[in-house]
Each structure stands twice: as C-alpha cells, then as structure tokens.
Design a protein around this motif. Sequence first.
Motif, PDB file in Angstrom:
ATOM      1  N   UNK B  70       0.886  -1.141  -0.065  1.00  0.00           N
ATOM      2  CA  UNK B  70       0.026   0.010  -0.160  1.00  0.00           C
ATOM      3  C   UNK B  70       0.971   1.264  -0.014  1.00  0.00           C
ATOM      4  N   UNK B  71       0.336   2.303  -0.623  1.00  0.00           N
ATOM      5  CA  UNK B  71       0.908   3.460  -0.801  1.00  0.00           C
ATOM      6  C   UNK B  71       0.833   4.287   0.553  1.00  0.00           C
ATOM      7  N   UNK B  72       1.646   5.227   0.947  1.00  0.00           N
ATOM      8  CA  UNK B  72       1.554   5.584   2.300  1.00  0.00           C
ATOM      9  C   UNK B  72       0.514   6.930   2.058  1.00  0.00           C
ATOM     10  N   UNK B  74      -0.577  10.749   2.329  1.00  0.00           N
ATOM     11  CA  UNK B  74       0.216  11.816   2.864  1.00  0.00           C
ATOM     12  C   UNK B  74      -0.875  12.820   3.796  1.00  0.00           C
TER      13      UNK B  74
END
Lengths: 63, 409
Positions: B70-72, B74
């Motif tokens: 999974x992408x962080x 922001x």
Amino acid sequence: MKVHVDRKLCDNHGQCAIAAPDVFRMNDDGVLEYDENITDDQVDEVEEAIDVCPVQAILLASD
Amino acid sequence: MVNTTERRIVVVGASLGGLRAAEQLRAAGWDGEIEVIGDEPYAPYNRPPLSKELLANPGLSADEALAKVAFRRKKQTEDVTFRLGSAVVSSNLQERVLRLADGTQVTFDGLVIASGLRARRLTAPGPMGGRHVIRTLDDSLALHSELKPGTQVVVIGAGFIGCEAAATALELGCDVTLVEGGKGPMHRPLGSDVAEAFRRRLVRRGITCLADRHVEKFEACDTDSTRVGAVVLASGERLPTEVVIEAVGSVPNVEWLEGNDLNLTDGVLCDEWLRPVGTSNVVAVGDIARFPDLRLRQTPRRIEHWATPGDTAKTAARTLTADLAGASLPDPCDALPNFWSDQFGLRISGLGSPALADELAVMEGTLDDIDAGIAVGYWRDSVLVGVVVAGLPAQRLLQYRTQLTAAAV
Ligand SMILES: Cc1cc2nc3c(=O)[nH]c(=O)nc-3n(C[C@H](O)[C@H](O)[C@H](O)COP(=O)(O)OP(=O)(O)OC[C@H]3O[C@@H](n4cnc5c(N)ncnc54)[C@H](O)[C@@H]3O)c2cc1C
Ligand code: SF4
C-alpha cells in the motif's frame, strides 16, 4: 526537518539522487548516502524524492 | 487565490496515477473537494512487486500483502475522499457527470482520468482454469498459490512482466517455459542483440525459451475439464502444463469515456498539458495518457512505466487547477522516461526512449556477460535517445542520465 531512509527497504534505485541531488547521493559502490538534517528550502525537493522512490523508503519528520 | 472550496474534482482510478493526481492537486493549491473513485476494493498500492517480491513471497493473507504494497497517505491528502470498489461505467463530459455501476450519478467541476490499463487476455479457445494474468494484487496472490515447487508453468509473452514472472516462478522451483511472441525477451524496448543476450541468460538459469511462437489453443487437463492441461502452438508443438501466465500486454480502460468524441485509440490522446484533445477542465495521467513527446518530437504515445504517473500528475494537476481558475498554464510535460525491471537478482534500468532508436551500441561491459554489468546506448538519427543499464551501481545510471539529457535537443 530530518530525513530518514529505511535501509531495510532501500533498494539503491537512485531515483532520490535525481530528484534531490544535494540531499541524496549514490557513492561509487552504488550505495545511497544522504544528509539527515535539511533546511526548509530543501523540503520540496525531498518531498519529490519521497514520491519517486519506488519502495517508499524515505521518511521526512520535523525535529 | 480563487475560492475553490465549493467545487469538486473527481479522479477516476485509485492507483498510483489517481493518488499522485490527488497529492499534486493539493500541492498546486486546489482546496476544493477531491473524490477518487476506484473499482478495486483496495486503497492505492504499488504494482511492481506483484510480479517480483510479492509473487515470490509465500504465505501472506490479502490484508498482509496489501499492507506490504500500500502507498503511504500523505497529510495533505487526508481530506481526500476515496470511493473504492466502485466502477465508473459511463460519462458525459459536457454535462460534467459520471455514472457508477450502482446507478449513482457523480457530478464534477474538474475531472482526472487515471483508469490505467488492464491485462490483455489471449483469445485462443480452451478452458480458463489455471490461466493467469498479473495486474492486480488479487492476480498476484492467486498466481502465487499455484506456483508450487515442481509445477509446470508456461509463460506466454516475453515483455518485462513475462520475464519477471518466469524468473520468479523458476525461483519458486517451477519448471518454466517462456513462449516469446516476438523476436526475443524484451525485444521491443531493448533491440534484437540485447534481447538475445537476455535470452541466453534466462536459458542459463534454466528457463526453456521458445522464440517467435503463437498460441493456437489451450487443451483441458485429463482430470478436470475446466483446467488447462496443455498449450498448443501454431507451430504444432504441444506443451503440457499445469499453469499458464498470460503476459501479452495490456488494454487501456477507456470504455467509460466512450461517446464524448475523444480520440480513444490506444489510450486517451492528450496535448502536452495532458488535456484530452477536445475537452475542457479534464486531464489524464499515468499509463492511460497518450501524449506528445516534446523531447524527440515523435508521435504521441503512452508510457507504461512506474515513473509516468508521478511525472504526468504534476503537469496535469497544475494544468487543471489553472484551467479551472482561468489562470495561465504551467510548463508542459517533458519528463525523461525511466523504468526498471528485476530478474534473477539483476536490476535492469532504462532511461529515455530506447524503443525509438535506429541504432544501438554497447557502451560498457559485454553482452556475453550481462551479470558483470553492461550499459547500452540507443541512438536515433545519431542522437542519443536512450540508455539501458544492467548490473551496474546506480551511480553509473546517474552519469548516463547526465549524458542523455545533454544529448537531447
Ligand atoms: C505486474 C506489474 C509489474 C510492474 N513492474 C514495473 C517495474 O518494475 N518498473 C516500472 O517502471 N513499471 C512497472 N510496472 C508499471 C507500473 O506499475 C504502472 O505504470 C502503474 O501502475 C501505472 O499506474 P496508473 O495509475 O496509471 O494505472 P493503473 O495502475 O492501471 O491503475 C488504474 C486504476 O484504475 C482502475 N479503474 C479502471 N477503470 C475504472 C473505472 N471505469 N472506474 C473506476 N476505476 C477504474 C483500475 O482498476 C486501477 O485500479 C508494472 C506493472 C505491473 C502490472
Ligand atoms: S530512491 Fe528509494 S530505493 Fe532508491 S536509493 Fe533512494 S531511497 Fe533508496
């Protein structure tokens, strides 16, 4: 601000050194070196380095 | 700054392109609503591991696998709404409205097209069981569960994903045959000589490579008529197998845009600001965007690399916010393409547009020993247009990048 690279994740892609060359550098062995402490006007390019890192190894935290 | 808080930008596609678009819209000063709509059940995740580490990595539940890729999220995008598991089925760009699979209508002021690609399937007849593609997290997990040691696997297609999948399957102990549709592994970007060198490397590692073959049909296995048991090639050869991996390219997800007078031939044709030709207040990002090549002045094309969503999102977000505010346009997109692939512990990195070259030459190392490190230059009309590096430290890649950007006109 403080930069941290998770060495367990970092795969030495070198993309960060393209986005923010005055903070990230690849040494002659192809291993990443970087400055932990950055100034406010380096934040934007570090953000860019964070985005282009294919393994999300770079973190930026306020100190 | 214009007051945009009452207005809404909708992003269709919740993968890397959709995520970067949302981030870049905030970075460009858009403080209105942003809604990202995606048909997969997952929040944006990283695809490159799907044919590499994640395909190799045993024993992960879907949740654990998602956590790994999974992408962080922001801070700036905390207030972005994600509507997941929801497909957009049609659109009216004039009226600024989308229709979802459940009939819901969603209106927008600005639209970002980020619906990417899906894996192309072979149309050859035969049972579907045991046949896989690799585009989504679920694809990768389903394939992994079948790659037991000793399993016979036929990979069809020798592009980056086919070669990576073949290497991963072999490392998992499978017996792997790679059916190349064309003239060699990764032939299109790398060229014949380099492709042949990579084939020798795959063969040395234990993969059986069959060049220039085409699938005629799939035969069922003896014990289960729903599962594949053999691949029959147009050459007459019959390859008994338990698992097939179809890695034969991709198809742009453009169907939801039909009826809007767009040019949807091979993606969405855009101008150099990533605006689909003939639209206003619409942009496209990532794999689906076909846009002009300002560096080499070539016909507009799609660039299916991981770096493209990030590069295009930057220009597209600034353009869309400028258009919505009636402000002047930012610089157009002229990012230098870059890609990588990992196969049997070797990193292959490319810069620029090697596929457009009419001439290539080894700049460093030798094609007889790729693992010792090579760099290959690609020229078009005597101008350096691309460099491919394998097995060299990243520092060398950065040096070649400087050379390449200096050569560009
Ligand atoms: C297995 C694999 C390995 C890869 N490895 C590498 C690599 O090593 N190096 C490299 O440079 N690149 C690699 N790539 C390419 C890279 O992952 C892609 O370039 C990138 O994912 C493109 O992102 P995108 O957001 O434009 O499109 P996509 O990732 O395709 O995302 C589009 C999203 O939109 C959704 N969608 C589609 N239609 C609709 C609709 N009508 N309504 C709602 N949602 C919709 C899709 O389901 C998907 O979630 C790889 C790709 C794959 C599949
Ligand atoms: S881009 Fe990421 S993986 Fe590559 S060297 Fe920088 S931190 Fe490491």
